[in-house]
Design a protein around this motif. Structure first.
Motif, PDB file in Angstrom:
ATOM      1  N   LEU A 259     -35.100  91.996 -76.156  1.00  0.00           N
ATOM      2  CA  LEU A 259     -33.982  92.935 -76.145  1.00  0.00           C
ATOM      3  C   LEU A 259     -34.006  93.686 -74.812  1.00  0.00           C
ATOM      4  CD1 LEU A 259     -34.671  94.375 -79.708  1.00  0.00           C
ATOM      5  CD2 LEU A 259     -32.992  92.603 -79.134  1.00  0.00           C
ATOM      6  N   ARG A 260     -32.918  94.350 -74.493  1.00  0.00           N
ATOM      7  CA  ARG A 260     -32.870  95.060 -73.208  1.00  0.00           C
ATOM      8  C   ARG A 260     -32.028  96.314 -73.373  1.00  0.00           C
ATOM      9  NH1 ARG A 260     -31.948  90.907 -70.449  1.00  0.00           N
ATOM     10  NH2 ARG A 260     -34.093  90.548 -69.767  1.00  0.00           N
ATOM     11  N   GLY A 261     -32.531  97.425 -72.810  1.00  0.00           N
ATOM     12  CA  GLY A 261     -31.785  98.673 -72.907  1.00  0.00           C
ATOM     13  C   GLY A 261     -32.461  99.776 -72.125  1.00  0.00           C
ATOM     14  N   ARG A 262     -31.948 101.003 -72.309  1.00  0.00           N
ATOM     15  CA  ARG A 262     -32.447 102.146 -71.542  1.00  0.00           C
ATOM     16  C   ARG A 262     -33.328 103.084 -72.371  1.00  0.00           C
ATOM     17  NH1 ARG A 262     -27.544 100.673 -69.568  1.00  0.00           N
ATOM     18  NH2 ARG A 262     -27.338 100.625 -67.295  1.00  0.00           N
ATOM     19  N   ARG A 263     -33.128 103.094 -73.673  1.00  0.00           N
ATOM     20  CA  ARG A 263     -33.897 103.989 -74.534  1.00  0.00           C
ATOM     21  C   ARG A 263     -34.380 103.196 -75.742  1.00  0.00           C
ATOM     22  NH1 ARG A 263     -34.154 109.632 -76.045  1.00  0.00           N
ATOM     23  NH2 ARG A 263     -34.447 109.883 -78.291  1.00  0.00           N
ATOM     24  N   VAL A 264     -35.673 103.241 -75.973  1.00  0.00           N
ATOM     25  CA  VAL A 264     -36.277 102.460 -77.052  1.00  0.00           C
ATOM     26  C   VAL A 264     -37.044 103.411 -77.967  1.00  0.00           C
ATOM     27  CG1 VAL A 264     -37.833 100.561 -77.631  1.00  0.00           C
ATOM     28  CG2 VAL A 264     -36.505 100.487 -75.496  1.00  0.00           C
ATOM     29  N   GLU A 265     -36.801 103.305 -79.261  1.00  0.00           N
ATOM     30  CA  GLU A 265     -37.539 104.094 -80.243  1.00  0.00           C
ATOM     31  C   GLU A 265     -38.425 103.161 -81.058  1.00  0.00           C
ATOM     32  OE1 GLU A 265     -34.997 106.686 -82.525  1.00  0.00           O
ATOM     33  OE2 GLU A 265     -33.587 106.870 -80.853  1.00  0.00           O
ATOM     34  N   LEU A 266     -39.689 103.568 -81.248  1.00  0.00           N
ATOM     35  CA  LEU A 266     -40.664 102.728 -81.935  1.00  0.00           C
ATOM     36  C   LEU A 266     -41.353 103.499 -83.049  1.00  0.00           C
ATOM     37  CD1 LEU A 266     -42.551 100.969 -78.973  1.00  0.00           C
ATOM     38  CD2 LEU A 266     -40.775  99.993 -80.435  1.00  0.00           C
ATOM     39  N   ALA A 267     -41.501 102.844 -84.192  1.00  0.00           N
ATOM     40  CA  ALA A 267     -42.305 103.351 -85.299  1.00  0.00           C
ATOM     41  C   ALA A 267     -42.860 102.124 -86.022  1.00  0.00           C
ATOM     42  CB  ALA A 267     -41.475 104.211 -86.248  1.00  0.00           C
ATOM     43  N   ALA A 268     -43.966 102.313 -86.733  1.00  0.00           N
ATOM     44  CA  ALA A 268     -44.585 101.142 -87.367  1.00  0.00           C
ATOM     45  C   ALA A 268     -45.497 101.554 -88.502  1.00  0.00           C
ATOM     46  CB  ALA A 268     -45.378 100.333 -86.339  1.00  0.00           C
ATOM     47  N   ASP A 269     -45.637 100.682 -89.466  1.00  0.00           N
ATOM     48  CA  ASP A 269     -46.611 100.827 -90.554  1.00  0.00           C
ATOM     49  C   ASP A 269     -47.510  99.599 -90.565  1.00  0.00           C
ATOM     50  OD1 ASP A 269     -45.868 103.295 -91.512  1.00  0.00           O
ATOM     51  OD2 ASP A 269     -44.485 102.490 -93.011  1.00  0.00           O
ATOM     52  N   ALA A 270     -48.789  99.837 -90.769  1.00  0.00           N
ATOM     53  CA  ALA A 270     -49.764  98.742 -90.783  1.00  0.00           C
ATOM     54  C   ALA A 270     -50.298  98.484 -92.177  1.00  0.00           C
ATOM     55  CB  ALA A 270     -50.914  99.068 -89.833  1.00  0.00           C
ATOM     56  N   GLY A 271     -49.561  98.861 -93.198  1.00  0.00           N
ATOM     57  CA  GLY A 271     -50.025  98.658 -94.567  1.00  0.00           C
ATOM     58  C   GLY A 271     -51.171  99.588 -94.890  1.00  0.00           C
ATOM     59  N   SER A 272     -52.225  99.026 -95.478  1.00  0.00           N
ATOM     60  CA  SER A 272     -53.350  99.865 -95.898  1.00  0.00           C
ATOM     61  C   SER A 272     -54.352 100.121 -94.788  1.00  0.00           C
ATOM     62  CB  SER A 272     -54.084  99.179 -97.062  1.00  0.00           C
ATOM     63  OG  SER A 272     -54.556  97.891 -96.672  1.00  0.00           O
ATOM     64  N   ALA A 295     -39.523 108.735 -84.559  1.00  0.00           N
ATOM     65  CA  ALA A 295     -40.090 107.650 -83.775  1.00  0.00           C
ATOM     66  C   ALA A 295     -40.605 108.167 -82.434  1.00  0.00           C
ATOM     67  CB  ALA A 295     -39.035 106.573 -83.538  1.00  0.00           C
ATOM     68  N   ALA A 296     -41.486 107.378 -81.824  1.00  0.00           N
ATOM     69  CA  ALA A 296     -41.847 107.585 -80.427  1.00  0.00           C
ATOM     70  C   ALA A 296     -40.738 106.992 -79.561  1.00  0.00           C
ATOM     71  CB  ALA A 296     -43.183 106.920 -80.117  1.00  0.00           C
ATOM     72  N   VAL A 297     -40.538 107.569 -78.389  1.00  0.00           N
ATOM     73  CA  VAL A 297     -39.435 107.163 -77.519  1.00  0.00           C
ATOM     74  C   VAL A 297     -39.971 106.715 -76.169  1.00  0.00           C
ATOM     75  CG1 VAL A 297     -37.340 107.920 -76.325  1.00  0.00           C
ATOM     76  CG2 VAL A 297     -37.808 108.714 -78.649  1.00  0.00           C
ATOM     77  N   ALA A 298     -39.489 105.559 -75.713  1.00  0.00           N
ATOM     78  CA  ALA A 298     -39.704 105.099 -74.342  1.00  0.00           C
ATOM     79  C   ALA A 298     -38.339 105.056 -73.664  1.00  0.00           C
ATOM     80  CB  ALA A 298     -40.348 103.724 -74.323  1.00  0.00           C
ATOM     81  N   GLU A 299     -38.207 105.784 -72.568  1.00  0.00           N
ATOM     82  CA  GLU A 299     -36.912 105.874 -71.890  1.00  0.00           C
ATOM     83  C   GLU A 299     -37.094 105.577 -70.410  1.00  0.00           C
ATOM     84  OE1 GLU A 299     -33.012 108.824 -71.845  1.00  0.00           O
ATOM     85  OE2 GLU A 299     -34.889 109.479 -72.752  1.00  0.00           O
ATOM     86  N   VAL A 300     -36.189 104.784 -69.852  1.00  0.00           N
ATOM     87  CA  VAL A 300     -36.299 104.446 -68.445  1.00  0.00           C
ATOM     88  C   VAL A 300     -35.833 105.620 -67.591  1.00  0.00           C
ATOM     89  CG1 VAL A 300     -33.985 103.407 -68.244  1.00  0.00           C
ATOM     90  CG2 VAL A 300     -35.843 102.639 -66.739  1.00  0.00           C
ATOM     91  N   LEU A 301     -36.540 105.836 -66.479  1.00  0.00           N
ATOM     92  CA  LEU A 301     -36.176 106.825 -65.474  1.00  0.00           C
ATOM     93  C   LEU A 301     -35.792 106.051 -64.215  1.00  0.00           C
ATOM     94  CD1 LEU A 301     -39.150 109.326 -66.019  1.00  0.00           C
ATOM     95  CD2 LEU A 301     -36.841 109.438 -67.016  1.00  0.00           C
TER      96      LEU A 301
END
Length: 309
Positions: A259-272, A295-301
Motif C-alpha cells: 500500500l502507499r500513502g502519507r499517514r499510516v495507523e497501526l494496531a495489533a493483537d497477538a492473541g494470548s 493506533a500508533a501513527v507513522a506520518e511522512v514529513l
C-alpha cells in the motif's frame, strides 16, 4: 585528494559501539583526508541522547555539517535533531546494517567517503514521524516495522558472537522459525484494512536488515510511505520465500500486499502472547497498541531532512 575548494566544516558524532566497535576506526582516516583538504573537522564520541541534541544544535549554529558515524540507529537518532535545527546531515556508515547509506548510494572506500562529504550536493529527503499513543514523537529515517522482523531485530542485538555478515540472516531465520501470526489493523490515509500477518513494514527507504529490499519501489523524496504487509503463512513457506526479500521479488507473492500513502495507523493483537513488537532503523520502539484502542501513527514529513547524498 584534489577537487573543488573546500567550503564545508564538519562535526562528526560517533557511536563507539556501532559495528561491534568499528566506528572509531572508521572515522580516523576519513577525518584525516578532510583535514588534509583544508576542512575543519571536530570529532565527538556519543555522550548519550540528551547531550547529542545539544551537540547537534551547537554544530548547526556554527554552520557545520553534522556527520553520523555509526549505523542506522545512530543516523536515525540524529536525523530528527538535525532537521529540527535546520542543519545538514552527512553519513559515514560504520554499523552492521548501513541500509540508509545503501539507499543513498554512498561509497564504502575511505577516499570515496571523504570526497562525497566534501563535494556532494545537498538533497532533501523525507523522514517518518512515529507517534505511539501517549508516547513521545520519534523520527525515523528508513522504516518502521512490526511483527517478526522486529523480533529479528531483538535477536540481532544478542548475536554479537556471530560474524557480522551472518547476524541479520541468522536473526531473520530464527525469528521466522518461532513466529506466531498477529491480527493487524492497518489504516492508510483513512482507508482501513485488517490482516493476519507475520509483519508490517512502513518504509521511506527500500532497504532494511542489511540489504533486504523490503520495499523495492520506495523513494526517499517522493513524500509517500510504502506499506508492505506480509500475511500469515506456514513457517516452511515463509522460510522458503525469505531469500526473495534480498531482490525485492517477495512483493510478487500472493501473501504480500503493498500500500502507499502519507499517514499510516497501526494496531495489533497477538492473541494470548506478549504484545506485537515494533522497531525502527534497528532500534526498538516498544509494542504496538492493541486493536481496541488508539493506533500508533507513522506520518511522512516530506523533504524534512537535508542530507549530503
Amino acid at each position: 585528494m584534489t577537487g573543488a575548494p573546500v567550503t564545508r566544516s564538519f562535526a562528526f558524532l560517533v557511536n563507539p559501539a556501532s559495528g561491534g566497535g568499528a566506528a572509531p576506526g572508521a572515522v580516523v582516516p576519513v577525518a584525516r583526508l578532510l583535514r588534509d583538504a583544508g576542512a575543519r573537522v571536530d570529532v565527538t564520541y556519543s555522550p548519550g541522547p540528551r547531550a547529542m541534541t545539544a551537540l547537534v544544535e551547537a554544530a548547526v549554529a556554527r554552520g557545520d555539517v553534522v556527520v553520523s558515524v555509526g549505523g542506522d540507529g545512530m543516523l536515525s537518532s540524529l536525523a530528527g535533531a538535525v532537521a529540527t535545527a535546520g542543519g545538514t546531515l552527512g553519513v559515514l556508515p560504520a554499523g552492521r546494517g548501513n541500509d540508509f547509506a545503501r539507499m543513498l548510494g554512498l561509497p564504502d572506500d575511505t577516499e570515496g567517503q571523504a570526497r562525497r562529504l566534501l563535494e556532494a550536493e545537498v538533497r532533501h529527503v523525507d523522514l517518518i514521524a512515529w507517534m505511539p499513543p501517549g508516547g513521545p514523537l520519534r523520527h525515523v529515517a528508513g522504516s518502521v516495522y512490526a511483527g517478526v522482523d522486529a523480533r529479528a531485530g531483538e535477536i540481532v542485538d544478542r548475536a554479537h558472537r556471530l560474524p557480522r555478515s551472518l547476524q541479520y540472516p541468522y536473526a531473520a531465520l530464527r525469528a521466522l522459525a518461532t513466529y506466531r501470526p498477529a491480527r493487524f489493523r492497518v489504516s492508510v490515509d483513512g482507508a482501513s484494512h485488517e490482516y493476519a500477518a507475520a509483519c508490517v513494514v512502513v518504509a521511506g527507504s527500500a532497504y532494511y536488515g542489511k540489504g533486504m529490499r523490503i520495499a523495492p519501489d520506495a523513494v526517499l523524496d517522493d513524500g509517500l510511505l510504502d506499506v508492505v504487509v506480509i500475511e500469515a503463512a506456514s513457517r516452511p513457506a515463509l522460510l522458503c520465500s525469505f531469500p526473495k526479500v534480498y531482490s525485492g521479488a517477495h512483493v510478487q507473492l500472493d501473501e504480500v500486499t503493498v500500500l502507499r500513502g502519507r499517514r499510516v495507523e497501526l494496531a495489533a493483537d497477538a492473541g494470548s502472547g506478549p504484545g506485537v513488537p515494533a522497531g525502527g532503523d534497528g532500534e526498538p520502539l516498544g509494542t504496538l497498541p492493541p486493536l481496541g484502542g488508539p493506533a500508533a501513527v507513522a506520518e511522512v514529513l516530506p523533504g524534512a531532512l537535508a542530507v549530503l547524498g
